[in-house]
Design a protein around this motif. Structure first.
Motif, PDB file in Angstrom:
ATOM      1  N   SER A 181     -42.370  84.995  33.152  1.00 29.05           N
ATOM      2  CA  SER A 181     -43.545  84.137  33.342  1.00 29.05           C
ATOM      3  C   SER A 181     -44.761  84.903  33.859  1.00 29.05           C
ATOM      4  O   SER A 181     -45.886  84.412  33.780  1.00 29.05           O
ATOM      5  N   GLU A 182     -44.556  86.117  34.383  1.00 31.59           N
ATOM      6  CA  GLU A 182     -45.669  86.916  34.896  1.00 31.59           C
ATOM      7  C   GLU A 182     -46.404  87.685  33.800  1.00 31.59           C
ATOM      8  O   GLU A 182     -47.494  88.212  34.022  1.00 31.59           O
ATOM      9  N   VAL A 183     -45.807  87.774  32.620  1.00 32.06           N
ATOM     10  CA  VAL A 183     -46.426  88.510  31.510  1.00 32.06           C
ATOM     11  C   VAL A 183     -47.625  87.729  30.982  1.00 32.06           C
ATOM     12  O   VAL A 183     -47.540  86.522  30.755  1.00 32.06           O
ATOM     13  N   GLU A 184     -48.725  88.428  30.770  1.00 33.12           N
ATOM     14  CA  GLU A 184     -49.956  87.784  30.309  1.00 33.12           C
ATOM     15  C   GLU A 184     -50.248  88.028  28.829  1.00 33.12           C
ATOM     16  O   GLU A 184     -50.876  87.187  28.171  1.00 33.12           O
ATOM     17  N   VAL A 185     -49.838  89.185  28.326  1.00 36.28           N
ATOM     18  CA  VAL A 185     -50.104  89.553  26.938  1.00 36.28           C
ATOM     19  C   VAL A 185     -48.853  90.209  26.347  1.00 36.28           C
ATOM     20  O   VAL A 185     -48.178  90.983  27.028  1.00 36.28           O
ATOM     21  N   GLU A 239     -47.815  81.011  29.276  1.00 42.49           N
ATOM     22  CA  GLU A 239     -49.251  81.064  28.992  1.00 42.49           C
ATOM     23  C   GLU A 239     -49.725  82.395  28.419  1.00 42.49           C
ATOM     24  O   GLU A 239     -50.924  82.669  28.394  1.00 42.49           O
ATOM     25  N   ALA A 240     -48.814  83.230  27.952  1.00 44.16           N
ATOM     26  CA  ALA A 240     -49.214  84.527  27.402  1.00 44.16           C
ATOM     27  C   ALA A 240     -49.866  84.353  26.031  1.00 44.16           C
ATOM     28  O   ALA A 240     -49.612  83.388  25.321  1.00 44.16           O
ATOM     29  N   TRP A 241     -50.698  85.312  25.680  1.00 48.34           N
ATOM     30  CA  TRP A 241     -51.189  85.396  24.313  1.00 48.34           C
ATOM     31  C   TRP A 241     -50.744  86.747  23.756  1.00 48.34           C
ATOM     32  O   TRP A 241     -50.250  87.598  24.496  1.00 48.34           O
ATOM     33  N   GLY A 242     -50.882  86.933  22.449  1.00 47.13           N
ATOM     34  CA  GLY A 242     -50.435  88.198  21.890  1.00 47.13           C
ATOM     35  C   GLY A 242     -50.623  88.262  20.393  1.00 47.13           C
ATOM     36  O   GLY A 242     -51.133  87.334  19.768  1.00 47.13           O
ATOM     37  N   PHE A 243     -50.156  89.358  19.830  1.00 52.46           N
ATOM     38  CA  PHE A 243     -50.343  89.602  18.401  1.00 52.46           C
ATOM     39  C   PHE A 243     -49.464  90.763  17.967  1.00 52.46           C
ATOM     40  O   PHE A 243     -48.915  91.494  18.805  1.00 52.46           O
ATOM     41  N   ASP A 244     -49.339  90.941  16.655  1.00 52.97           N
ATOM     42  CA  ASP A 244     -48.625  92.093  16.096  1.00 52.97           C
ATOM     43  C   ASP A 244     -49.626  93.181  15.731  1.00 52.97           C
ATOM     44  O   ASP A 244     -50.794  92.900  15.422  1.00 52.97           O
ATOM     45  N   LEU A 245     -49.143  94.413  15.716  1.00 52.82           N
ATOM     46  CA  LEU A 245     -49.954  95.555  15.314  1.00 52.82           C
ATOM     47  C   LEU A 245     -49.148  96.356  14.314  1.00 52.82           C
ATOM     48  O   LEU A 245     -47.998  96.711  14.572  1.00 52.82           O
ATOM     49  N   SER A 246     -49.763  96.643  13.165  1.00 51.14           N
ATOM     50  CA  SER A 246     -49.076  97.368  12.098  1.00 51.14           C
ATOM     51  C   SER A 246     -49.671  98.760  11.933  1.00 51.14           C
ATOM     52  O   SER A 246     -50.794  98.904  11.451  1.00 51.14           O
ATOM     53  N   ALA A 247     -48.925  99.770  12.368  1.00 49.64           N
ATOM     54  CA  ALA A 247     -49.339 101.161  12.161  1.00 49.64           C
ATOM     55  C   ALA A 247     -48.119 102.034  11.894  1.00 49.64           C
ATOM     56  O   ALA A 247     -48.132 103.230  12.157  1.00 49.64           O
ATOM     57  N   ALA A 248     -47.056 101.397  11.400  1.00 48.24           N
ATOM     58  CA  ALA A 248     -45.817 102.100  11.051  1.00 48.24           C
ATOM     59  C   ALA A 248     -45.301 102.920  12.235  1.00 48.24           C
ATOM     60  O   ALA A 248     -45.205 102.389  13.338  1.00 48.24           O
ATOM     61  N   CYS A 249     -44.994 104.185  12.001  1.00 50.13           N
ATOM     62  CA  CYS A 249     -44.378 105.003  13.062  1.00 50.13           C
ATOM     63  C   CYS A 249     -45.330 105.313  14.218  1.00 50.13           C
ATOM     64  O   CYS A 249     -44.886 105.748  15.282  1.00 50.13           O
ATOM     65  N   SER A 250     -46.618 105.088  14.023  1.00 44.10           N
ATOM     66  CA  SER A 250     -47.590 105.247  15.118  1.00 44.10           C
ATOM     67  C   SER A 250     -47.865 103.922  15.814  1.00 44.10           C
ATOM     68  O   SER A 250     -48.736 103.839  16.683  1.00 44.10           O
ATOM     69  N   GLY A 251     -47.126 102.890  15.453  1.00 47.17           N
ATOM     70  CA  GLY A 251     -47.389 101.566  16.000  1.00 47.17           C
ATOM     71  C   GLY A 251     -47.303 101.499  17.507  1.00 47.17           C
ATOM     72  O   GLY A 251     -48.154 100.871  18.156  1.00 47.17           O
TER      73      GLY A 251
END
Length: 338
Positions: free
Chosen positions: A81-85, A112-124
């Protein structure tokens, strides 16, 4: 009545915890000898891989990510619950949408966290690490969860010996928090991309260019396609260049580092970069033999190996490096504060 905003005091971000997870099922080189025309000696000599972990049917990237996140939070001693993103670096999302970060948030029970995915393959992972660090450094967030997770077995053709020997499944998570007084944390990074390399490593089917059809499935367009020689040559050159740039910019040499944690794509690439940096073997973390290339998960998995083996100590200068499909390139310099 006018609103007066107080200026935010700039802070630095640090890694405050690391957690990892790999599925229990193991695929050895001996197993692969029964599936494709290859052998243990050939695989070990060319890649350094002896075994890799694979998920069972029905286990998705979000499942691995959640296990790694729970491990990370448990080590830190805090509740989800302490995680924000939540930032998830992956090229094997559970589905095209919603983002895997949304599924992780729900499974973790973070209200209440927000977030998203990031696509950069092996540098992700290093790319997501820098994005998360900037959210902390802005003063807007104090606990950002960065996860690198991939189920590569879901997009690998196990009749193609050029790719099926390389990849495994796994996840790693780190928690980013503000540095305490006297701590340094993340120092600098060098990132770049070269889209001309897209033809050398990709999964051509399933996107807007080649939507899924019976024809794309028949042509095996939903599997990883790789020009191994082109990828190898680029990776050897660029991993060395990126690491040298970030060290030179900070007035450092390889001998100043306590630990070099590279992306685990190929043992020969790692050893070539370490030699060019002048790094002693004991400072170079290599665990590709037991996990294979887990794409966005390799660097946090290697961090865990370094900690487990006592080769990563509080106060060490650490260099991360990666090259991935895209092509993507990254190098990160940090002071280990965990």
């Amino acid at each position: 009545m006018s609103l007066t905003l107080k200026p935010r005091v700039p802070v630095r971000a640090k890694i405050s915890s690391v957690g990892t997870y790999v599925p229990p099922r193991v695929l050895t080189n001996a197993d692969l000898e029964k599936m494709v025309e290859t052998n243990d000696q050939w695989i070990v000599e060319r890649t350094g891989i002896r075994e890799r972990h694979l998920v069972d049917k029905g286990v998705a990237t979000s499942d691995l990510a959640v296990e790694a996140a729970r491990c990370c939070l448990k080590i830190r001693g805090i509740e989800a619950s302490e995680v924000e993103v939540i930032i998830v670096a992956t090229v094997t999302p559970d589905m095209l949408f919603p983002a895997t970060a949304c599924l992780v948030q729900n499974k973790l029970g973070v209200p209440e966290a927000w977030g998203f995915d990031l696509s950069a393959a092996c540098s992700g992972f290093p790319y997501a690490l820098q994005v998360g660090a900037k959210l902390v450094e802005s003063g807007m967030h104090r606990k950002v969860l960065v996860i690198g997770a991939d189920v590569m077995s879901s997009i690998i053709d196990y009749t193609d010996r050029t790719t099926c020997v390389i990849f495994g499944d796994g996840a790693g998570a780190v928690l980013l928090e503000p540095c305490a007084e006297g701590e340094v944390g993340l120092i600098d990074y060098w990132h770049e991309i070269d889209g001309a390399g897209a033809v050398a490593l990709n999964m051509p089917g399933g996107g807007s260019l080649n939507p899924s059809t019976a024809e794309t499935v028949a042509k095996k367009m939903h599997y990883v396609h790789q020009d191994g020689q082109a990828v190898y040559k680029f990776a050897v050159r660029k991993m060395a260049e990126a690491t040298e740039k970030v060290l030179e910019r900070n007035g450092l040499e390889g001998k100043d580092l306590g630990c070099f944690i590279p992306h685990q794509a190929n043992k020969r690439i790692i050893e070539s970069t370490a030699h060019r940096l002048g790094m002693p073997p004991e400072s170079v973390i290599i665990n590709i033999d037991r996990y294979g290339n887990t794409t966005a998960a390799t660097i946090p998995l290697a961090m865990h190996t370094a900690l487990e083996e006592g080769r990563l100590q509080k106060g060490d200068l650490v260099l991360l490096a990666s090259v991935g499909a895209g092509f993507t390139v990254g190098a990160t310099l940090l002071r280990w504060e965990f």
